[in-house]
Design a protein around this motif. Structure first.
Motif, PDB file in Angstrom:
ATOM      1  N   ALA A 199      -7.418 -62.281 -73.959  1.00 17.99           N
ATOM      2  CA  ALA A 199      -8.176 -61.904 -75.162  1.00 17.99           C
ATOM      3  C   ALA A 199      -9.366 -62.834 -75.371  1.00 17.99           C
ATOM      4  O   ALA A 199     -10.464 -62.374 -75.718  1.00 17.99           O
ATOM      5  CB  ALA A 199      -7.256 -61.929 -76.383  1.00 17.99           C
ATOM      6  N   HIS A 200      -9.189 -64.118 -75.131  1.00 17.05           N
ATOM      7  CA  HIS A 200     -10.299 -65.054 -75.314  1.00 17.05           C
ATOM      8  C   HIS A 200     -11.334 -64.916 -74.204  1.00 17.05           C
ATOM      9  O   HIS A 200     -12.497 -65.229 -74.412  1.00 17.05           O
ATOM     10  CB  HIS A 200      -9.772 -66.497 -75.344  1.00 17.05           C
ATOM     11  CG  HIS A 200      -9.126 -66.860 -76.637  1.00 17.05           C
ATOM     12  ND1 HIS A 200      -9.809 -66.943 -77.823  1.00 17.05           N
ATOM     13  CD2 HIS A 200      -7.837 -67.143 -76.934  1.00 17.05           C
ATOM     14  CE1 HIS A 200      -8.970 -67.264 -78.795  1.00 17.05           C
ATOM     15  NE2 HIS A 200      -7.759 -67.383 -78.289  1.00 17.05           N
ATOM     16  N   ALA A 201     -10.935 -64.442 -73.035  1.00 26.52           N
ATOM     17  CA  ALA A 201     -11.842 -64.291 -71.918  1.00 26.52           C
ATOM     18  C   ALA A 201     -12.706 -63.032 -72.037  1.00 26.52           C
ATOM     19  O   ALA A 201     -13.745 -62.923 -71.367  1.00 26.52           O
ATOM     20  CB  ALA A 201     -11.062 -64.257 -70.600  1.00 26.52           C
ATOM     21  N   ARG A 202     -12.292 -62.099 -72.885  1.00 31.33           N
ATOM     22  CA  ARG A 202     -13.056 -60.869 -73.057  1.00 31.33           C
ATOM     23  C   ARG A 202     -14.407 -61.163 -73.693  1.00 31.33           C
ATOM     24  O   ARG A 202     -14.506 -61.993 -74.604  1.00 31.33           O
ATOM     25  CB  ARG A 202     -12.306 -59.890 -73.967  1.00 31.33           C
ATOM     26  CG  ARG A 202     -11.291 -59.071 -73.272  1.00 31.33           C
ATOM     27  CD  ARG A 202     -10.653 -58.078 -74.178  1.00 31.33           C
ATOM     28  NE  ARG A 202     -11.592 -57.472 -75.137  1.00 31.33           N
ATOM     29  CZ  ARG A 202     -11.243 -56.677 -76.097  1.00 31.33           C
ATOM     30  NH1 ARG A 202     -10.001 -56.361 -76.279  1.00 31.33           N
ATOM     31  NH2 ARG A 202     -12.148 -56.161 -76.909  1.00 31.33           N
ATOM     32  N   PRO A 203     -15.419 -60.479 -73.250  1.00 31.72           N
ATOM     33  CA  PRO A 203     -16.730 -60.677 -73.931  1.00 31.72           C
ATOM     34  C   PRO A 203     -16.674 -60.137 -75.354  1.00 31.72           C
ATOM     35  O   PRO A 203     -15.948 -59.196 -75.641  1.00 31.72           O
ATOM     36  CB  PRO A 203     -17.702 -59.828 -73.087  1.00 31.72           C
ATOM     37  CG  PRO A 203     -16.907 -59.148 -72.032  1.00 31.72           C
ATOM     38  CD  PRO A 203     -15.472 -59.588 -72.154  1.00 31.72           C
ATOM     39  N   SER A 204     -17.402 -60.756 -76.203  1.00 34.51           N
ATOM     40  CA  SER A 204     -17.397 -60.360 -77.623  1.00 34.51           C
ATOM     41  C   SER A 204     -17.956 -58.989 -77.840  1.00 34.51           C
ATOM     42  O   SER A 204     -18.834 -58.527 -77.237  1.00 34.51           O
ATOM     43  CB  SER A 204     -18.205 -61.359 -78.445  1.00 34.51           C
ATOM     44  OG  SER A 204     -17.616 -62.618 -78.356  1.00 34.51           O
TER      45      SER A 204
END
Length: 58
Positions: free
Chosen positions: A53-58
């Motif tokens: 989830a944190h690695a996903r682009p915003s």
């Protein structure tokens, strides 16, 4: 002779009960270990999901 048989039966019952307690204890420990493995696997998956989830682009 009767007293000897009674003593043998009593000793046998005590041994059987002790063995049953030993088996019950081993089973309880096995179940406890399985619960711990399940919780650790859940935590591992949750941490992995959080990382994705944190690695996903915003």
């Amino acid at each position: 002779m009767r007293g000897l048989r009674l003593t043998q039966r009593t000793t046998q019952r005590m041994a059987e009960r002790a063995e049953e307690r030993k088996r019950a204890g081993a089973l309880a420990e096995e179940r406890r270990a399985e619960r711990i493995r399940t919780v650790l696997e859940f935590i591992r998956c949750a941490l992995e999901a959080e990382g994705v989830a944190h690695a996903r682009p915003s």
